[in-house]
Scaffold this motif. Structure first.
Motif, mmCIF file in Angstrom:
data_model
loop_
_atom_site.group_PDB
_atom_site.id
_atom_site.type_symbol
_atom_site.label_atom_id
_atom_site.label_comp_id
_atom_site.label_asym_id
_atom_site.label_seq_id
_atom_site.Cartn_x
_atom_site.Cartn_y
_atom_site.Cartn_z
ATOM 1 N N GLY A 65 0.874 -1.159 0.000
ATOM 2 C CA GLY A 65 0.000 0.000 0.000
ATOM 3 C C GLY A 65 0.912 1.208 0.000
ATOM 4 N N VAL A 66 0.450 2.306 0.500
ATOM 5 C CA VAL A 66 1.247 3.523 0.492
ATOM 6 C C VAL A 66 2.311 3.504 1.589
ATOM 7 N N PHE A 67 1.970 2.985 2.761
ATOM 8 C CA PHE A 67 2.859 3.048 3.914
ATOM 9 C C PHE A 67 3.368 1.676 4.326
ATOM 10 N N ARG A 68 4.500 1.668 5.032
ATOM 11 C CA ARG A 68 4.995 0.436 5.637
ATOM 12 C C ARG A 68 4.103 0.102 6.821
ATOM 13 N N GLU A 69 3.756 -1.157 6.935
ATOM 14 C CA GLU A 69 2.970 -1.651 8.058
ATOM 15 C C GLU A 69 3.580 -2.978 8.507
ATOM 16 N N ILE A 70 3.114 -3.487 9.630
ATOM 17 C CA ILE A 70 3.537 -4.794 10.109
ATOM 18 C C ILE A 70 2.540 -5.823 9.572
ATOM 19 N N TRP A 71 3.058 -6.880 8.977
ATOM 20 C CA TRP A 71 2.268 -7.966 8.400
ATOM 21 C C TRP A 71 2.758 -9.284 8.990
ATOM 22 N N THR A 72 1.911 -10.294 8.958
ATOM 23 C CA THR A 72 2.313 -11.655 9.290
ATOM 24 C C THR A 72 1.889 -12.581 8.153
ATOM 25 N N ALA A 73 2.516 -13.727 8.103
ATOM 26 C CA ALA A 73 2.148 -14.775 7.142
ATOM 27 C C ALA A 73 2.619 -16.096 7.705
ATOM 28 N N ASN A 74 1.999 -17.170 7.251
ATOM 29 C CA ASN A 74 2.519 -18.494 7.573
ATOM 30 C C ASN A 74 3.884 -18.629 6.919
ATOM 31 N N ILE A 75 4.707 -19.477 7.443
ATOM 32 C CA ILE A 75 6.064 -19.644 6.932
ATOM 33 C C ILE A 75 6.066 -20.114 5.477
ATOM 34 N N SER A 77 4.096 -18.860 3.242
ATOM 35 C CA SER A 77 3.601 -17.655 2.552
ATOM 36 C C SER A 77 2.078 -17.570 2.473
ATOM 37 N N THR A 78 1.351 -18.517 3.042
ATOM 38 C CA THR A 78 -0.111 -18.431 3.043
ATOM 39 C C THR A 78 -0.578 -17.560 4.212
ATOM 40 N N ASN A 79 -1.843 -17.183 4.172
ATOM 41 C CA ASN A 79 -2.487 -16.446 5.252
ATOM 42 C C ASN A 79 -1.804 -15.111 5.558
ATOM 43 N N LEU A 80 -1.541 -14.330 4.520
ATOM 44 C CA LEU A 80 -0.957 -13.005 4.678
ATOM 45 C C LEU A 80 -1.964 -12.098 5.384
ATOM 46 N N ASN A 81 -1.521 -11.415 6.443
ATOM 47 C CA ASN A 81 -2.414 -10.614 7.274
ATOM 48 C C ASN A 81 -1.742 -9.309 7.682
ATOM 49 N N ARG A 82 -2.398 -8.182 7.399
ATOM 50 C CA ARG A 82 -1.879 -6.890 7.869
ATOM 51 C C ARG A 82 -2.242 -6.757 9.344
ATOM 52 N N VAL A 83 -1.243 -6.545 10.183
ATOM 53 C CA VAL A 83 -1.428 -6.476 11.629
ATOM 54 C C VAL A 83 -1.646 -5.040 12.096
ATOM 55 N N THR A 84 -0.990 -4.076 11.450
ATOM 56 C CA THR A 84 -1.162 -2.663 11.812
ATOM 57 C C THR A 84 -1.776 -1.898 10.649
ATOM 58 N N ASN A 85 -2.380 -0.783 10.977
ATOM 59 C CA ASN A 85 -2.935 0.128 9.969
ATOM 60 C C ASN A 85 -2.712 1.552 10.454
ATOM 61 N N LEU A 86 -1.444 1.881 10.698
ATOM 62 C CA LEU A 86 -1.095 3.176 11.271
ATOM 63 C C LEU A 86 -0.954 4.276 10.228
ATOM 64 N N MET A 87 -0.796 3.881 8.974
ATOM 65 C CA MET A 87 -0.615 4.828 7.871
ATOM 66 C C MET A 87 0.482 5.836 8.198
ATOM 67 N N ASN A 88 1.633 5.303 8.633
ATOM 68 C CA ASN A 88 2.797 6.102 8.959
ATOM 69 C C ASN A 88 3.939 5.640 8.068
ATOM 70 N N PRO A 89 4.693 6.556 7.484
ATOM 71 C CA PRO A 89 5.715 6.139 6.525
ATOM 72 C C PRO A 89 6.850 5.302 7.103
ATOM 73 N N ILE A 90 7.076 5.356 8.406
ATOM 74 C CA ILE A 90 8.189 4.603 8.971
ATOM 75 C C ILE A 90 7.672 3.732 10.117
ATOM 76 N N THR A 91 7.337 2.493 9.805
ATOM 77 C CA THR A 91 6.893 1.494 10.776
ATOM 78 C C THR A 91 7.663 0.217 10.475
ATOM 79 N N GLY A 92 8.263 -0.411 11.495
ATOM 80 C CA GLY A 92 9.022 -1.625 11.209
ATOM 81 C C GLY A 92 9.597 -2.278 12.437
ATOM 82 N N SER A 93 10.648 -3.038 12.235
ATOM 83 C CA SER A 93 11.386 -3.760 13.271
ATOM 84 C C SER A 93 10.493 -4.648 14.136
#
Length: 168
Positions: A65-75, A77-93
């Motif tokens: 999308g436009v911003f970096r967010e935290i996502w999870t997925a099964n190892i 690669s299935t079940n991709l899920n966006r965990v955050t929706n902060l709409m902030n350009p610098i989100t990570g670690s």
């Protein structure tokens, strides 16, 4: 870009595509031939993968999308899920809690770097640090009682710790 006196133009086009791969270390230990296999390989940026404590999922930062967010997925690669929706350009670690139920991460809300925690399946994001205790790159203690992070608030980069619920 550079334009010559004859009207010719030269320019650079930069495209960054970061993907996540896995490598079977057991095969390498036994001198077997193996090559990295894609976990998430898309036209988007996926970086800073962290494997869950039980080894079944990964958390990552991604710009799907436009911003970096935290996502999870099964190892796998299935079940991709966006965990955050902060709409902030610098989100990570991202960093998994030892029980695998929460993910700590850093984000620069209002330009101030802070540590946050979110349920691993997504949900309400809780601030752990304040402007006075700002920091980046969280890591959980093995017992989950503390989050260690880097902060420059003392005038130099130092290691600090804070409870997952926040505080001094």
């Amino acid at each position: 870009a550079a334009i010559s006196s004859k009207g010719q133009m030269a320019m650079v086009r930069h495209h960054q595509d970061l993907d996540i791969y896995r490598l079977d270390l057991d095969l390498l230990r036994h001198n077997s031939t193996t090559s990295p296999k894609p976990v998430l390989n898309s036209t988007q940026m996926e970086s800073n993968p962290q494997v869950s404590p039980d080894g079944t999922k990964i958390a990552m930062e991604a710009n799907r999308g436009v911003f970096r967010e935290i996502w999870t997925a099964n190892i796998d690669s299935t079940n991709l899920n966006r965990v955050t929706n902060l709409m902030n350009p610098i989100t990570g670690s991202p960093a998994w809690s030892p029980d695998g139920r929460r993910i700590a991460f850093d984000c620069r809300v209002g330009g101030i770097p802070g540590i946050f925690v979110v349920p691993a399946e997504g949900g309400k994001v809780e601030a752990v640090t304040t402007a006075e205790t700002a920091g980046v790159v969280p890591t959980w203690s093995p017992d989950g009682a503390w989050i260690y992070y880097s902060s420059f608030r003392g005038g130099r980069s130092e290691l600090w710790r804070i409870a997952p619920s926040g505080g001094a």
